[in-house]
Structure formats: C-alpha cells, structure tokens
Design an enzyme around this catalytic site. Structure first.
Site, PDB file in Angstrom:
ATOM      1  N   TYR A  26      -6.810   0.357   4.325  1.00  0.00           N
ATOM      2  CA  TYR A  26      -7.518   0.597   5.296  1.00  0.00           C
ATOM      3  C   TYR A  26      -6.836   0.368   6.691  1.00  0.00           C
ATOM      4  O   TYR A  26      -7.178  -0.431   7.517  1.00  0.00           O
ATOM      5  CB  TYR A  26      -8.855  -0.353   5.151  1.00  0.00           C
ATOM      6  CG  TYR A  26     -10.034   0.266   6.207  1.00  0.00           C
ATOM      7  CD1 TYR A  26     -10.863   1.398   5.909  1.00  0.00           C
ATOM      8  CD2 TYR A  26     -10.341  -0.650   7.424  1.00  0.00           C
ATOM      9  CE1 TYR A  26     -11.886   1.734   6.617  1.00  0.00           C
ATOM     10  CE2 TYR A  26     -11.301  -0.170   8.209  1.00  0.00           C
ATOM     11  CZ  TYR A  26     -12.066   0.913   7.794  1.00  0.00           C
ATOM     12  OH  TYR A  26     -13.356   1.342   8.354  1.00  0.00           O
ATOM     13  N   ARG A  49      -6.950  -5.215  -1.360  1.00  0.00           N
ATOM     14  CA  ARG A  49      -6.569  -6.470  -1.748  1.00  0.00           C
ATOM     15  C   ARG A  49      -7.857  -7.413  -1.318  1.00  0.00           C
ATOM     16  O   ARG A  49      -8.172  -7.519  -0.183  1.00  0.00           O
ATOM     17  CB  ARG A  49      -5.409  -6.976  -1.377  1.00  0.00           C
ATOM     18  CG  ARG A  49      -4.411  -6.502  -2.126  1.00  0.00           C
ATOM     19  CD  ARG A  49      -2.951  -6.983  -1.734  1.00  0.00           C
ATOM     20  NE  ARG A  49      -2.681  -6.885  -0.333  1.00  0.00           N
ATOM     21  CZ  ARG A  49      -2.874  -7.670   0.544  1.00  0.00           C
ATOM     22  NH1 ARG A  49      -3.023  -8.832   0.290  1.00  0.00           N
ATOM     23  NH2 ARG A  49      -2.465  -7.453   2.012  1.00  0.00           N
ATOM     24  N   HIS A 109       0.873  11.794   2.053  1.00  0.00           N
ATOM     25  CA  HIS A 109       2.403  12.004   2.436  1.00  0.00           C
ATOM     26  C   HIS A 109       3.003  12.135   1.092  1.00  0.00           C
ATOM     27  O   HIS A 109       2.531  11.351  -0.064  1.00  0.00           O
ATOM     28  CB  HIS A 109       2.807  10.796   3.260  1.00  0.00           C
ATOM     29  CG  HIS A 109       4.339  10.896   3.262  1.00  0.00           C
ATOM     30  ND1 HIS A 109       5.069  12.210   3.965  1.00  0.00           N
ATOM     31  CD2 HIS A 109       5.568  10.266   3.109  1.00  0.00           C
ATOM     32  CE1 HIS A 109       6.292  11.974   3.936  1.00  0.00           C
ATOM     33  NE2 HIS A 109       6.687  10.909   3.465  1.00  0.00           N
ATOM     34  N   GLY A 135      -3.604   8.309  12.778  1.00  0.00           N
ATOM     35  CA  GLY A 135      -4.749   8.194  12.561  1.00  0.00           C
ATOM     36  C   GLY A 135      -5.727   7.763  13.728  1.00  0.00           C
ATOM     37  O   GLY A 135      -7.092   8.186  13.642  1.00  0.00           O
ATOM     38  N   SER A 253       7.619  22.968  38.271  1.00  0.00           N
ATOM     39  CA  SER A 253       8.227  23.521  39.459  1.00  0.00           C
ATOM     40  C   SER A 253       9.520  24.446  39.213  1.00  0.00           C
ATOM     41  O   SER A 253      10.111  24.420  38.278  1.00  0.00           O
ATOM     42  CB  SER A 253       8.806  22.648  40.355  1.00  0.00           C
ATOM     43  OG  SER A 253       9.876  21.984  39.937  1.00  0.00           O
TER      44      SER A 253
END
Length: 333
Positions: A26, A49, A109, A135, A253
């Site tokens: 989390y 945990r 991942h 996130g 610019s």
C-alpha cells in the site's frame, strides 16, 4: 508497426467482476491502484505485514486488509506492488504456496519476472499493468474522471483469459480512459529503467545541477540560477507532455526557440548518446540488475544514502528549499 492500443469503450470490467484482487503493498502505487479499482466496483483486498505503518491507513480508507499470505490465498488475482527488491523474498515466504492453478500473478513492473527473481508455476496467468506515471497522479486523474495511460502485457496465458483480466484491471485503475498500449515484460523493464537512468531521473538531475553550477560559478546569483535551471523546467515539460517537442518550441519565445534548437544539441551531443547506449547495454545484459541486487543485499535501503547526501548538500537544494518556502509556505519541503 504501431503499438496495439485499447480505449475505454473497447474494454469491460466483466471478466474480473466476480474475482478477488489482492493488492500486495500500500505504497505509492498500491494505494492508488487499490483505491481506483475499489471505486470502479471491483472486489479488492489489501495484503500487508501485520502491524506495518500502512495497515491502519488502508483500513481508514475503506479497504479490507489482511496479512499477505491470507490475501494471496483468498485472491484470484495477486497484484504485487511492493518494491522490486522485496518481491522475491515476499513471494517465496508468503505468496508462492497460494499461487494455485487458474489464478493470475500480476505486476506493475516486469523486473521480477524478466530477471527470473520470481518463477511462477505454469498453470497460472502472469500479467502486467504498468501506469506511466506516479501513484499520486494515478489517483488524482482517476478522481478527476480521467486517468494515467498504462502499458499492458501478458507473460503467460494459462487460462486463455489473461488479456481479458489485465485489460479489465487497466480499466479499473482508469488507464483505458486515455488509452493503454501492448508491450511485453522485457520491453517494459528495459525501457523503464533506461528512461529513469538517462532522462527522467538521472539525466534530469545531472543536467539541472550542472547548468546551475555553470551560472553560479560565472558569478550569477544562486536564486536566479535556481529559477532558470530548475523552477522553469516544469513549465517546459508541461508543454512537451501536452504538445510534443515541436509544439513546445512553437509556444516559447523566438529567442528561446532559436537558442534551444542550435545550442541544445551541442550540450547533449553524440558523446552523450554513446553514453546512453552504454547504459542501455548494461540494462539489456543484466549487468545493472546484478549490480542493483548485490548492492541492495549488502546495504538495503542505505544503498542510496551516499548519492542522496551529495544532492541534499548541494547548493541548489539549499537555495531551492528557501525559494519553495517563499512560493508555497504551506507545502512540506
């Protein structure tokens, strides 16, 4: 050949509506993705945990929280969102025995699968939904009715429904609203690490610090150098993100346009590109992965300490802290 794309109207939540998704972790991504999927009407539990600092936070934000092993046992889809270097040990200790036939093992991942830190059984789906943003933005944009685009991949399709599962998860976190792209675990890992190292994180911090030092060493005020070399970077990257490189140049610019077009390639030149290729080779060969694993096993989270200290002690950070406090007095530094 262009990448395969999916948009929101092409994807349904139905394939996983009756399945339980265990979000393991989390942290930055875990919090966002679990909350988005829950708000999309999916059955989400959070695996943590017991006694960890995020347990009470997840409960307070409306999630059913269980210990990691219990969450993995109860889930149809086990979505592992803890840090890369913790995944192998947590998987072996708490998850592996609950990865039973027909379940899906999911990631945001692909490193643990690509480098075989985790070797799943053959009778499960192995999938990935990888948001292309932090996130916090995954959550913010979802709440705004939009989302962060994601890469999606299937490494193993045992059930024949792996693509339905991963696309539904992508829809659940809001990623199909802007669109998702098909990839594979190898491509996601290698390009993700490359971008982080040479451009998004490493390249940016090194470029900014060297530019700042050049101005200060030439006698300019550090505060002015900060604004020119760091603060305004966001204004430019916002233009690049929204309009592309050409669109950015069309919105600055004429002097900035000419100076950037003619001097930029002199600074980031072919020598820099050759060094980028060296970095990519280290990633592709597994050299970086081996180095990182070895470093982490020896030093853990202290692996970053020396490098972070060098940046923290740099003048640009000390000047920047004061200027940010001036501009945003209520913001945490």
């Amino acid at each position: 050949m262009p990448a395969k794309k999916w948009l929101d109207k092409e994807v349904s939540l139905d394939p996983i509506k009756k399945q339980t998704i265990a979000v393991i972790g989390y942290g930055i991504q875990g919090r966002a993705q679990a909350s988005n999927m829950k708000d999309s009407g999916l059955n989400v539990i959070v695996g943590l945990r017991k006694g960890g600092k995020t347990w009470k936070q997840a409960e307070a934000e409306g999630h059913k929280v269980m210990e990691v092993a219990d969450a993995a046992k109860a889930a149809d889809i086990i979505h592992i969102l803890i840090p890369d270097m913790e995944q192998e040990e947590t998987y072996k200790r708490d998850i592996a025995k609950h990865v039973t036939a027909g379940k899906a093992l999911s990631f945001s991942h692909g490193a643990a699968i690509h480098w075989k830190w985790i070797v799943p059984p053959k009778d499960v789906d192995v999938i990935m939904v990888a948001p292309k943003g932090p996130g916090q933005r995954v959550r913010e944009l979802y709440q705004d009715g939009f989302g962060i685009p994601s890469l999606v991949a299937v490494h193993q399709d045992h059930t024949g429904k792996a693509w339905d599962r991963v696309l539904a998860m992508a829809k659940g976190i809001g990623s199909t609203r802007p669109g998702v792209l098909k990839t594979d675990f190898k491509e996601e890992v290698e390009t993700d690490w490359f971008g982080e190292q040479v451009d998004l994180c490493g390249g940016t911090h090194a470029l900014v610090m060297n530019a700042f030092e050049t101005l200060v060493e030439a006698g300019y005020q550090p505060e002015v150098a900060y604004f020119e070399c760091l603060h305004e970077l966001k204004l430019i990257t916002d233009l690049v993100q929204k309009y592309g490189l050409t669109g950015m140049y069309n919105r600055v610019s004429e002097t900035a346009r000419y100076g950037g077009l003619t001097r930029g390639p002199r600074v980031v030149d072919k020598d820099a590109k050759n060094k980028m290729k060296q970095v990519l080779n280290e990633i592709q060969s597994g050299e970086f992965a081996e180095e990182w694993v070895s470093k982490y096993k020896k030093e853990g989270k202290h692996s970053f300490a020396r490098y972070m200290k060098d940046i923290e002690n740099h003048q640009i950070e000390k000047v920047g802290k004061d200027l940010r406090k001036m501009m945003w007095p209520d913001q945490e530094t």
